[in-house]
Design a protein around this motif. Structure first.
Motif, PDB file in Angstrom:
ATOM      1  N   ASN A 100       7.624  -5.299  -3.690  1.00 32.98           N
ATOM      2  CA  ASN A 100       7.310  -5.155  -2.277  1.00 32.98           C
ATOM      3  C   ASN A 100       6.399  -3.906  -2.125  1.00 32.98           C
ATOM      4  O   ASN A 100       6.279  -2.992  -1.727  1.00 32.98           O
ATOM      5  N   THR A 101       5.093  -4.005  -3.057  1.00 34.54           N
ATOM      6  CA  THR A 101       4.140  -3.254  -3.155  1.00 34.54           C
ATOM      7  C   THR A 101       2.893  -3.590  -2.471  1.00 34.54           C
ATOM      8  O   THR A 101       1.962  -3.214  -2.458  1.00 34.54           O
ATOM      9  N   GLY A 102       2.945  -4.709  -1.681  1.00 38.39           N
ATOM     10  CA  GLY A 102       1.969  -5.381  -0.746  1.00 38.39           C
ATOM     11  C   GLY A 102       1.539  -4.235   0.227  1.00 38.39           C
ATOM     12  O   GLY A 102       1.776  -3.112   0.614  1.00 38.39           O
ATOM     13  N   GLU A 103       0.616  -4.732   1.346  1.00 42.79           N
ATOM     14  CA  GLU A 103       0.205  -3.856   2.490  1.00 42.79           C
ATOM     15  C   GLU A 103       1.107  -3.307   3.233  1.00 42.79           C
ATOM     16  O   GLU A 103       0.852  -2.213   3.463  1.00 42.79           O
ATOM     17  N   PHE A 104       2.497  -3.829   3.524  1.00 45.83           N
ATOM     18  CA  PHE A 104       3.242  -3.357   4.519  1.00 45.83           C
ATOM     19  C   PHE A 104       3.926  -1.864   3.860  1.00 45.83           C
ATOM     20  O   PHE A 104       3.760  -1.031   4.680  1.00 45.83           O
ATOM     21  N   PHE A 105       4.043  -1.867   2.656  1.00 47.98           N
ATOM     22  CA  PHE A 105       4.679  -0.790   2.098  1.00 47.98           C
ATOM     23  C   PHE A 105       3.944   0.065   1.388  1.00 47.98           C
ATOM     24  O   PHE A 105       4.195   0.941   0.643  1.00 47.98           O
ATOM     25  N   ARG A 106       2.666  -0.202   1.182  1.00 49.65           N
ATOM     26  CA  ARG A 106       1.440   0.447   0.389  1.00 49.65           C
ATOM     27  C   ARG A 106       1.517   1.821   0.535  1.00 49.65           C
ATOM     28  O   ARG A 106       1.362   2.605  -0.375  1.00 49.65           O
ATOM     29  N   HIS A 107       1.332   2.274   1.670  1.00 50.07           N
ATOM     30  CA  HIS A 107       1.306   3.695   2.145  1.00 50.07           C
ATOM     31  C   HIS A 107       2.922   4.328   1.571  1.00 50.07           C
ATOM     32  O   HIS A 107       2.596   5.573   0.859  1.00 50.07           O
ATOM     33  N   SER A 108       3.830   3.983   1.741  1.00 51.12           N
ATOM     34  CA  SER A 108       5.078   4.459   1.239  1.00 51.12           C
ATOM     35  C   SER A 108       4.989   4.608  -0.128  1.00 51.12           C
ATOM     36  O   SER A 108       5.823   5.322  -0.887  1.00 51.12           O
ATOM     37  N   TYR A 109       4.301   3.891  -0.919  1.00 48.55           N
ATOM     38  CA  TYR A 109       4.381   3.811  -2.398  1.00 48.55           C
ATOM     39  C   TYR A 109       3.085   4.493  -2.899  1.00 48.55           C
ATOM     40  O   TYR A 109       2.793   4.617  -4.168  1.00 48.55           O
TER      41      TYR A 109
END
Length: 223
Positions: free
Chosen positions: A183-192
């Protein structure tokens, strides 16, 4: 054709995956409502969110788990670390791959005691307990000691713990080792972002790319 070496294990995993899928509507509804209210922080889930997730399987999707198992086979992996075990579905894929490679250890981590207990039961039923070292508790403590070089890492946890986990396993990665983060795609990118700051630091000797699986799957290689 299944990537697993044991048809009985495939049938067991299929049943567990079906149970996980059955929970998805409830999980999506909960987080959707929290997101609409604007009271959800993906960087650090609150007590209510953690309590809701305490009995949810959230198993890695079959295609992603199969991909990880095939990577382990290709690496001839003997020592694998799984960060975020839940009920142990993806762990079964990893244990099967290690067994097919001639044996080794999957170091599995889980914070929730109830999930760890269910995972142990699933490992015993699948007859792979001897291949799995399940460490229960806060990964910042349970991963302080990792014996020997690590060939493969699967990271499927809340984003707030991704960097601490990476910092702990990084010193043990052998050249050519692979880390897969879900789940490193756009939706969670900032959280990563903290995870990516570590991964993209040239001093850490890592190369990475995001693969176009649903939700994004990060492939990190120790060079």
């Amino acid at each position: 054709m299944s990537v697993l070496s044991d048809p009985a294990l495939q049938a067991r995993i299929d049943a567990l995956q079906a149970n996980s899928v059955a929970q998805e509507a409830e999980t999506n509804r909960y987080f959707g409502e929290r997101a609409r209210k604007g009271d959800l922080d993906w960087d650090a889930l609150d007590d209510a969110a953690n309590a809701f997730m305490a009995d949810k399987m959230v198993a890695l999707e079959p295609v992603k788990a199969e991909f990880c198992a095939m990577l382990c086979r290709a690496l001839r992996a003997k020592r694998v670390v799984e960060i975020g075990t839940s009920f142990g579905v993806s762990t079964l894929y990893l244990a099967d791959a290690v067994r097919a490679n001639g044996g080794g250890t999957v170091i599995a981590t889980e914070y929730e005691p109830a999930k760890a207990a269910q995972a142990r039961a699933n490992f015993a039923a699948a007859r792979v307990s001897d291949l799995i070292d399940l460490r229960e508790g806060d990964l910042r403590e349970t991963l302080r000691v990792i014996e020997g070089p690590v060939d493969f890492v699967l990271m499927d946890i809340w984003t707030e713990m991704a960097r601490p986990a990476m910092e702990l396993v990084h010193p043990h990665l052998r050249p050519g080792a692979i880390v897969v983060a879900d789940n490193t795609g756009e939706f969670f990118r900032h959280s990563y972002r903290h995870f990516f700051a570590f991964v993209n630091d040239p001093a850490n000797g890592l190369k990475t790319m995001t693969l176009p699986f649903q939700g994004g799957l990060e492939l990190v290689v120790k060079v």
